[in-house]
Design a protein around this motif. Structure first.
Motif, short mmCIF file in Angstrom:
data_model
loop_
_atom_site.label_atom_id
_atom_site.label_comp_id
_atom_site.label_asym_id
_atom_site.label_seq_id
_atom_site.Cartn_x
_atom_site.Cartn_y
_atom_site.Cartn_z
N GLY A 121 0.86 -1.20 0.01
CA GLY A 121 -0.08 0.02 0.01
C GLY A 121 0.88 1.29 0.11
N LYS A 122 1.91 1.21 0.79
CA LYS A 122 2.67 2.58 1.02
C LYS A 122 3.90 1.94 1.55
CE LYS A 122 0.30 3.74 5.18
NZ LYS A 122 -0.61 4.85 5.64
N LEU A 123 4.98 2.80 1.53
CA LEU A 123 6.15 3.01 2.22
C LEU A 123 6.20 3.99 3.35
CD1 LEU A 123 8.72 2.91 -0.99
CD2 LEU A 123 7.47 0.98 0.34
N LEU A 124 6.90 3.56 4.47
CA LEU A 124 6.82 4.57 5.53
C LEU A 124 8.31 4.50 6.12
CD1 LEU A 124 3.61 3.17 7.59
CD2 LEU A 124 4.02 5.35 6.35
N TRP A 125 9.08 5.62 6.47
CA TRP A 125 10.32 5.82 7.23
C TRP A 125 9.63 5.89 8.62
CZ3 TRP A 125 14.52 4.59 4.98
CH2 TRP A 125 14.90 4.51 3.88
N CYS A 126 10.34 5.07 9.30
CA CYS A 126 9.79 4.96 10.84
C CYS A 126 10.92 5.05 11.85
CB CYS A 126 9.10 3.58 11.11
SG CYS A 126 7.67 3.40 10.10
N ASP A 127 10.97 5.15 12.91
CA ASP A 127 11.86 4.99 14.11
C ASP A 127 11.76 3.58 14.59
OD1 ASP A 127 13.18 5.09 16.35
OD2 ASP A 127 12.26 6.98 17.47
N PRO A 128 12.94 3.01 14.56
CA PRO A 128 13.07 1.54 15.00
C PRO A 128 12.86 1.43 16.37
CG PRO A 128 14.97 2.27 14.36
CD PRO A 128 14.22 3.56 13.87
N VAL A 129 13.11 2.13 16.89
CA VAL A 129 12.92 2.17 18.46
C VAL A 129 11.33 2.30 19.14
CG1 VAL A 129 13.50 3.19 20.93
CG2 VAL A 129 15.12 3.23 18.79
N VAL A 130 10.53 2.99 18.40
CA VAL A 130 9.24 2.88 18.48
C VAL A 130 8.37 2.56 17.36
CG1 VAL A 130 7.38 4.49 19.21
CG2 VAL A 130 9.81 4.76 20.12
N LEU A 131 8.56 1.28 16.99
CA LEU A 131 7.51 0.88 15.67
C LEU A 131 6.23 0.83 16.05
CD1 LEU A 131 9.60 -2.78 15.23
CD2 LEU A 131 9.73 -0.65 13.83
N PRO A 132 5.77 1.33 14.82
CA PRO A 132 4.31 1.48 14.81
C PRO A 132 3.45 0.13 15.12
CG PRO A 132 5.13 2.15 12.77
CD PRO A 132 6.16 1.34 13.55
N SER A 133 2.25 0.30 15.88
CA SER A 133 1.52 -0.98 16.51
C SER A 133 1.34 -1.95 15.47
CB SER A 133 0.64 -0.42 17.25
OG SER A 133 -0.58 0.28 16.47
N ASN A 134 1.20 -1.50 13.97
CA ASN A 134 0.69 -2.72 13.15
C ASN A 134 2.00 -3.15 12.59
OD1 ASN A 134 1.29 0.13 11.94
ND2 ASN A 134 -0.48 -0.72 10.39
N THR A 135 3.13 -3.09 13.27
CA THR A 135 4.32 -3.98 12.51
C THR A 135 4.00 -5.33 12.84
OG1 THR A 135 5.60 -1.94 12.99
CG2 THR A 135 6.73 -4.06 12.52
#
Length: 157
Positions: A121-135
């Motif tokens: 659906g999409k690409l997201l740059w994220c903080d690996p220390v605080v991963l999104p809850s839907n990882t």
């Protein structure tokens, strides 16, 4: 004295255990990593994962990881630029285990884009220390182990 393995009912040696080998790429950009939102695959759609896939027959693991990154996010990685990050022995369900080899890099050619819109659906740059809850738990376990400097972790057993 070594006891030989028991034979099957047909008198043959039992088939050796085999596991699926997955390759995952942690693309680092500053303090962020790239995650992809799964879509239209039937497995964890709407959830986030790293660029990843199955190792193909006869393919070295770093070549497979670079191939998966090219196929999914359109970038070119020299396999020699992939650093071993961690290994995750993941039990997906009672009858299916996988061995995930995680690699990290901050070197690639091109700008990541959604090269598989039928699966992503999409690409997201994220903080690996605080991963999104839907990882998805499997790649999240690999990311956490990488950040902790853990060389191997067991997940789902």
């Amino acid at each position: 004295m070594v006891t030989p393995a028991p034979l099957t009912a047909g008198g043959r040696m039992p088939e050796r255990y085999r596991s699926i080998i997955d390759v995952h790429v942690i693309l680092e950009r500053g303090t962020e990593i790239l995650l992809l939102e799964r879509q239209g695959t039937g497995y964890c759609d709407g959830m986030l994962h790293l660029p990843s896939g199955h190792l193909e027959e006869g393919e070295p693991v770093t070549v497979g990881a670079a191939r998966e990154a090219r196929e999914e996010v359109g970038i070119r990685i020299d396999p020699e630029d992939l650093r071993p990050a961690t290994v995750v022995h993941h039990r997906q369900r009672p009858d299916l285990a996988r061995v995930g080899l995680f690699f990290a890099t901050d070197r690639w050619g091109g700008e990541p884009y959604n090269a598989e819109p039928h699966k992503c659906g999409k690409l997201l740059w994220c903080d690996p220390v605080v991963l999104p809850s839907n990882t998805i738990d499997y790649p999240a376990a690999g990311i956490r182990a990488y950040l902790a400097g853990t060389s191997i972790t067991i997940n789902g057993w």
